[in-house]
Design an enzyme around this catalytic site. Structure first.
Site, PDB file in Angstrom:
ATOM      1  CB  VAL A 162      -0.975  -0.002   1.192  1.00 25.15           C
ATOM      2  CG1 VAL A 162      -1.879   1.218   1.145  1.00 25.15           C
ATOM      3  CG2 VAL A 162      -1.813  -1.263   1.175  1.00 25.15           C
ATOM      4  CB  CYS A 163       4.020   2.100   1.801  1.00 30.25           C
ATOM      5  SG  CYS A 163       3.535   1.507   3.399  1.00 30.25           S
ATOM      6  CB  SER A 164       4.860   0.818  -3.207  1.00 33.81           C
ATOM      7  OG  SER A 164       5.802   0.193  -2.359  1.00 33.81           O
TER       8      SER A 164
END
Lengths: 191, 203
Positions: free
Chosen positions: B93-95
């Site tokens: 998700v962070c990417s």
């Protein structure tokens, strides 16, 4: 719960689990397949509605688009390659619209995987995307499409009798407007 | 007997639908190729906030990828500040969060705001990871050492040493105006952040 019922219960769970696994995680659209049943909202914008040859309100399915070929880009406003490719996809749209031979035969739409209508609008505005984009906030369409990575391209050929099939799909690596269109024409037999 | 069967049926339907709808969904971007480590579904929130809306935001100074040091206090009286903590580099998700913020500099500008991206990763990791996102317009800060000290100060350091997926909006006076410690498995919707940012700037 009796033994047989417990057994049945376990079996049902097992089957459901395996079905949902195959549906959700492993099947991405491939050449020759038909599209999963995807419902999209008919655009409110009259130009977009007109572009897709749709009327009324409610939902529609991609093979109802008035065209011989539909190019679907599964994108996300959060995806760097989608951002980078956006101008070149716009260029492809322009090439189609400028060609009397291709205009009305090939249409492009985008589906924003996990993107809210607001996020799709940000992408549309940032890159001045001229073709219709659809939000898929809860990833439901993305799931039906096998949770593909973005950008993912699916090219659909719609036959005279209303049936359709996928003639090409690819993950990323957009080769540019001209080569991609060449590929689409060849794969669909329009050329 | 009939009733029992009905109960069974309902129970089964419930299990089946849970199985169908609980797979964690994120559209991974092709930009990161096969380099994203799949973390699976995590406990949504695993820390206790130490600040609240209305509090003065704890000051901090952290090194940025660019080599400079960035302090929260340097924006006092000048800019609203959005802190975006994300759990870890090279995770799903962070990417796919900061690249979205990267195309809305205009919205930050309109609201006289800067964005500071923070993770507990070290600088070389952050450098390699954020390079996949294209050129970022905002500073990316490393809360690596002392490990997660800033995240801890705000109460968003999880028990396994990564931070929450959390957004803080701090106004020009240095007061916290918005906190969203989000379910770590999901990306916060952009409209929520933008609405809160507009509200902060109008105050």
């Amino acid at each position: 719960m009796s033994k047989t019922r417990l057994c049945l219960f376990v079996i049902v769970i097992f089957i459901a689990g395996s079905i949902s696994y195959t549906l959700a995680a492993t099947v991405s659209p491939l050449k020759g397949d038909v599209l999963p049943k995807i419902n999209l909202l008919i655009p409110k914008n009259p130009d977009e509605k007109n572009y897709l040859g749709l009327s009324g309100t409610g939902t529609f399915r991609i093979p109802q688009i008035k065209a011989k070929i539909v190019i679907v880009e599964v994108f996300s406003m959060y995806c760097p390659h989608c951002q980078k490719d956006a101008p070149r996809i716009n260029e492809m749209y322009q090439m189609i619209e400028d060609s009397p031979d291709l205009k009305n035969r090939i249409k492009i739409i985008g589906i924003g995987a996990g993107n809210s209508p607001f996020e799709v609008e940000v992408f549309k505005k940032t890159y001045s995307v001229p073709f219709p984009l659809f939000a898929d906030k809860d990833f439901s369409i993305h799931k039906l499409l096998g949770e593909v990575r973005t950008p993912f391209f699916v090219v659909i050929k719609i036959n005279e009798d209303g049936t359709h099939h996928i003639v090409h799909s690819q993950l990323g690596d957009f080769q540019g407007a001209h080569p991609f269109l060449e590929l689409v024409m060849k794969a669909s037999g329009l050329k | 007997m009939k009733k029992k069967r009905l109960v069974d049926l309902i129970l089964m339907a419930a299990v089946v639908s849970t199985l169908f709808f609980t797979s964690t969904a994120h559209a991974l971007s092709e930009a990161f190729k096969e380099n994203i480590y799949r973390v699976g579904a995590l406990k949504p929130i695993d820390s206790v906030l130490k600040v609240k809306v209305g509090d003065r935001a704890p000051d901090f100074t952290l090194p940025a990828i660019s080599g400079e040091k960035v302090s929260l206090s340097q924006y006092r009286g000048k800019k609203n500040v959005v802190l975006s903590f994300v759990p870890a580099a090279w995770t799903p998700v962070c990417s796919d969060q900061w690249p979205g913020y990267n195309i809305i500099k205009d919205i930050f500008d309109q609201n006289e705001a800067v964005l500071l991206g923070i993770t507990v990763d070290n600088i070389p990791t952050l450098f390699a990871w954020t390079n996949q996102m294209g050129k970022l317009w905002f500073p990316v800060l490393s809360d690596f050492w002392p490990h997660g000290a800033v995240a801890k100060k705000y109460g968003v350091l999880r028990s396994d040493g990564v931070s929450e997926r959390a957004l803080f909006i701090i106004d020009k006076k240095g007061i916290i105006r918005y906190i969203d410690v989000h379910d770590i498995n999901q990306r916060p919707a952009l409209e929520d952040l933008v609405t809160a940012l507009e509200k902060t700037n109008k105050r």
